[in-house]
Motif scaffolding. Structure first.
Motif, mmCIF file in Angstrom:
data_model
loop_
_atom_site.group_PDB
_atom_site.id
_atom_site.type_symbol
_atom_site.label_atom_id
_atom_site.label_comp_id
_atom_site.label_asym_id
_atom_site.label_seq_id
_atom_site.Cartn_x
_atom_site.Cartn_y
_atom_site.Cartn_z
ATOM 1 N N PRO A 189 0.796 -1.234 0.000
ATOM 2 C CA PRO A 189 0.000 0.000 0.000
ATOM 3 C C PRO A 189 0.826 1.280 0.000
ATOM 4 C CG PRO A 189 -0.183 -1.169 2.092
ATOM 5 C CD PRO A 189 0.476 -2.095 1.144
ATOM 6 N N ASP A 190 2.003 1.264 0.640
ATOM 7 C CA ASP A 190 2.797 2.494 0.633
ATOM 8 C C ASP A 190 3.279 2.828 -0.769
ATOM 9 O OD1 ASP A 190 4.530 0.144 0.936
ATOM 10 O OD2 ASP A 190 6.189 1.574 1.057
ATOM 11 N N VAL A 191 3.560 1.804 -1.574
ATOM 12 C CA VAL A 191 3.983 2.033 -2.954
ATOM 13 C C VAL A 191 2.798 2.458 -3.797
ATOM 14 C CG1 VAL A 191 5.088 1.003 -4.974
ATOM 15 C CG2 VAL A 191 5.840 0.353 -2.679
ATOM 16 N N VAL A 192 1.610 1.856 -3.551
ATOM 17 C CA VAL A 192 0.407 2.251 -4.282
ATOM 18 C C VAL A 192 0.119 3.734 -4.049
ATOM 19 C CG1 VAL A 192 -2.081 1.894 -4.518
ATOM 20 C CG2 VAL A 192 -0.562 -0.072 -4.212
ATOM 21 N N GLU A 193 0.251 4.180 -2.795
ATOM 22 C CA GLU A 193 0.019 5.594 -2.502
ATOM 23 C C GLU A 193 1.036 6.486 -3.217
ATOM 24 O OE1 GLU A 193 -2.051 5.280 1.921
ATOM 25 O OE2 GLU A 193 0.105 5.649 1.766
ATOM 26 N N GLY A 203 -5.852 -0.682 1.576
ATOM 27 C CA GLY A 203 -5.094 0.051 2.581
ATOM 28 C C GLY A 203 -4.357 1.261 2.054
ATOM 29 N N ALA A 204 -4.574 1.623 0.791
ATOM 30 C CA ALA A 204 -3.915 2.794 0.199
ATOM 31 C C ALA A 204 -4.956 3.900 0.053
ATOM 32 C CB ALA A 204 -3.305 2.437 -1.143
ATOM 33 N N ALA A 247 0.987 0.030 -14.746
ATOM 34 C CA ALA A 247 0.832 1.071 -13.726
ATOM 35 C C ALA A 247 2.145 1.451 -13.054
ATOM 36 C CB ALA A 247 -0.193 0.631 -12.686
ATOM 37 N N LEU A 248 2.953 0.478 -12.681
ATOM 38 C CA LEU A 248 4.225 0.794 -12.022
ATOM 39 C C LEU A 248 5.151 1.576 -12.951
ATOM 40 C CD1 LEU A 248 5.264 -2.377 -9.939
ATOM 41 C CD2 LEU A 248 5.029 -0.033 -9.085
ATOM 42 N N PRO A 256 0.672 9.914 -12.167
ATOM 43 C CA PRO A 256 -0.376 9.093 -11.541
ATOM 44 C C PRO A 256 -1.535 8.826 -12.495
ATOM 45 C CG PRO A 256 -0.469 11.354 -10.744
ATOM 46 C CD PRO A 256 0.771 11.252 -11.573
ATOM 47 N N ASP A 257 -2.059 7.603 -12.398
ATOM 48 C CA ASP A 257 -3.239 7.188 -13.169
ATOM 49 C C ASP A 257 -3.041 7.286 -14.677
ATOM 50 O OD1 ASP A 257 -4.757 6.598 -10.900
ATOM 51 O OD2 ASP A 257 -5.321 8.706 -10.673
#
Length: 573
Positions: A189-193, A203-204, A247-248, A256-257
């Motif tokens: 989740p920290d990477v997703v954020e 959790g993001a 996405a990465l 983003p996105d």
């Protein structure tokens, strides 16, 4: 960085690979040798006939012997080698008319399956999930638990499942260091954020775009994961599905996105940086690195295949020394290809001089409104496809994406039901099981025997892999293990048969076997059986010589030597 923690292996692994396989036809617990079990099925006529193909094209191809005969010729050329057994005695003299048996122990080719770590670890060694995994395959890959978020949350299932595989002499593929699919729980989740993605269910829920953080975390994770397992993992897929899950890459390169076209993702600078860093660590640990994607071999996806070529060419031009090119091969009913088409596409990738892998084969999908005709049709396509890829000299592995309906990813995919290639949920074999075992353990399995010629040689053709060579001269048997690794040469093994027999004495006489049944019926050694033999035998029946050699004097076939053996010997007079 995570400390390197290689996982343990045991000397019992090779023995486990030759352990018994439980018959799942009658659901009994009677265990048979794996090879004997396969032969028994064939003898009893248990195998389900393969009745149809997945499409009209596949049906027409299967009806023709042309593709199959061509594949068989290639298999003989590329998957077998000549084996020469030379039998000698202690003095180095060649032994003619020695009995020789050559029995395969393991394929050199990688036949693998995806396994679920929790399912494996909740089972015991007698559970069909473990039994079939270790008996039907020599390679495994964890479907989920080597993925980033699974591993970060709790590495123990991945560690324990990997250790189990190694203990049973199974090679382990690494799937995967990075995968850009946020919804598949593959990214912490920290990477997703930091990717700027809002994903509360994972959790993001506080996105804060930071491409440098994403870059640093991905590079650190690649290093941590490869170092953690060292050479316990044979090869890592560094970035999975580059062409589809962008996405990465987009988070680092675009914003983003953002979404990237496949060709843009395939040639992104961060992709080269990931692979360059992975190669440095992998070279140090002695493991391989690979690419992996779908729609690269199945169906009519010329654009995707072209983008895959772009990705591979880009990495090679960036100085990346790839070890594997993976083709996922989740076949929709409408996406099957003729054998010639499969072979032709594989041929297009040969120019890169990189080993080819079929990494995720199954046939459950019906994405285009076309249903598979039957389970028999799926089994026939499995047979046809596996024969085709096995016949290609650049293909080194074939991995089924699951084996059992009780644990298959299909039920989590777009409303489909679980539909694994080999077993129904009650462990009843599917037609795909019959197709797979017939090829791998019957048609492509060495089981030859004969006698040495006047020069003490026995020659045969063997599939590439390890074999047990058993030589028998008189009553002496010697077994050697030999690896046949070259398809264009001859593997020679020299077997020395020693005369370890010792003359024994009973009452001053040297007993002999005059009937050829292995029993010393002529106790006095005069070339005939008389009442004198019975008398000498009875007089010395409790002596060490007779009691320590029951294999020579158990005339009553009771397992030991006593009065009944004297009576049995008397009845032969």
């Amino acid at each position: 960085m995570t400390d390197r923690t290689h996982l343990p292996t045991t000397d019992a692994a090779a023995e486990d690979r030759r352990s018994d396989i439980t018959s799942n036809r009658d659901q009994t617990e009677t265990a048979l040798e794996r090879r004997s079990y396969m032969q028994l099925l064939a003898t009893l006529g248990v195998a389900t006939p393969l009745l149809g193909a997945a499409s009209e094209t596949a049906t027409a191809q299967a009806a023709s012997d042309d593709w199959e005969s061509a594949a068989d010729e290639r298999i003989e050329t590329h998957r077998t080698g000549d084996l020469e057994v030379v039998v000698e005695d202690d003095s180095g003299e060649r032994v003619a008319d020695a009995d020789v048996a050559v029995e395969m122990d393991e394929h050199a080719f990688g036949f693998g399956v995806a396994i679920d770590a929790p399912t494996l670890l909740e089972a015991d060694e007698t559970d069909p999930y473990r039994e079939h995994t270790r008996e039907l395959f020599n390679t495994v890959v964890l479907g989920d638990h080597h993925k980033w978020r699974f591993f970060d949350d709790n590495p123990q299932p991945a560690n324990d499942a990997t250790a189990w595989a190694l203990e049973h002499d199974l090679d382990v593929r690494g799937h995967t260091c990075l995968w850009g699919n946020v919804n598949a729980w593959s990214i912490p989740p920290d990477v997703v954020e930091a990717m700027g993605v809002d994903w509360p269910e994972g959790g993001a829920d506080d996105p804060d775009y930071d491409p440098e953080y994403v870059r640093e975390r991905t590079l650190d994770h690649i290093e941590d994961l490869i170092e953690h397992y060292g050479d316990d993992i044979m090869e890592w897929e560094i970035v999975n599905e580059v062409l589809h899950e962008t996405a990465l890459i987009a988070a680092v390169e675009e914003g983003p996105d953002e979404e990237l076209e496949p060709t843009a993702a395939a040639t992104a600078p961060i992709l080269a940086e990931w692979y360059d860093h992975a190669q440095t660590i992998a070279d140090r640990e002695g493991v391989g690195i690979a690419v992996n994607d779908y729609n690269t071999l199945e169906g009519d996806y010329a654009d995707t295949q072209a983008a895959y070529h772009d990705q591979i060419q880009f990495l090679l031009e960036e100085g990346i020394d790839l070890d594997g090119i993976g083709f996922q091969c989740h076949f929709d009913a409408a996406e099957t290809l003729e054998p010639e088409a499969v072979y032709s596409i594989l041929d297009e990738f040969v120019e890169y001089d990189v080993g080819l892998r079929i990494t995720e084969f199954d046939t459950f999908q019906e994405l285009q409104g076309v249903e598979w005709e039957s389970d028999e049709a799926k089994g026939e396509f499995l047979s046809q496809f596996l024969t085709t890829v096995y016949s290609h000299p650049a293909v080194e592995q074939f991995v089924l994406w699951g084996l059992w309906d009780g644990d298959h990813w299909g039920e989590n995919f777009d409303g489909h039901e679980a539909d694994a290639p080999l077993f129904y949920e009650d462990w009843e074999p599917k037609p795909g099981y019959d197709a797979y075992t017939d090829l791998v353990f019957e048609q492509w399995w060495t089981d030859e025997s004969g006698a040495t010629d006047s020069s003490g040689r026995y020659e045969t053709q063997a599939f590439l892999g390890t074999h047990e060579v058993t030589v028998t001269v008189d009553e002496t048997t010697v077994t050697e293990t030999v690896s046949v690794t070259e398809s264009d040469g001859t593997t020679e093994v020299v077997v020395t048969v020693s005369d370890d027999s010792e003359e024994i004495s009973v009452g001053g006489y040297e007993p002999q076997d005059t009937t050829g049944d292995g029993l010393a019926n002529d106790i006095t050694g005069d070339g005939q059986s008389t009442h004198d033999d019975v008398a000498v035998f009875f007089e010395h029946i409790d002596g060490d010589t007779i009691q320590e050699n029951p294999q020579l004097f158990d005339f009553a076939e009771t397992g030991d030597v006593g009065f009944r053996d004297a009576l049995a010997l008397l009845r032969t007079i």
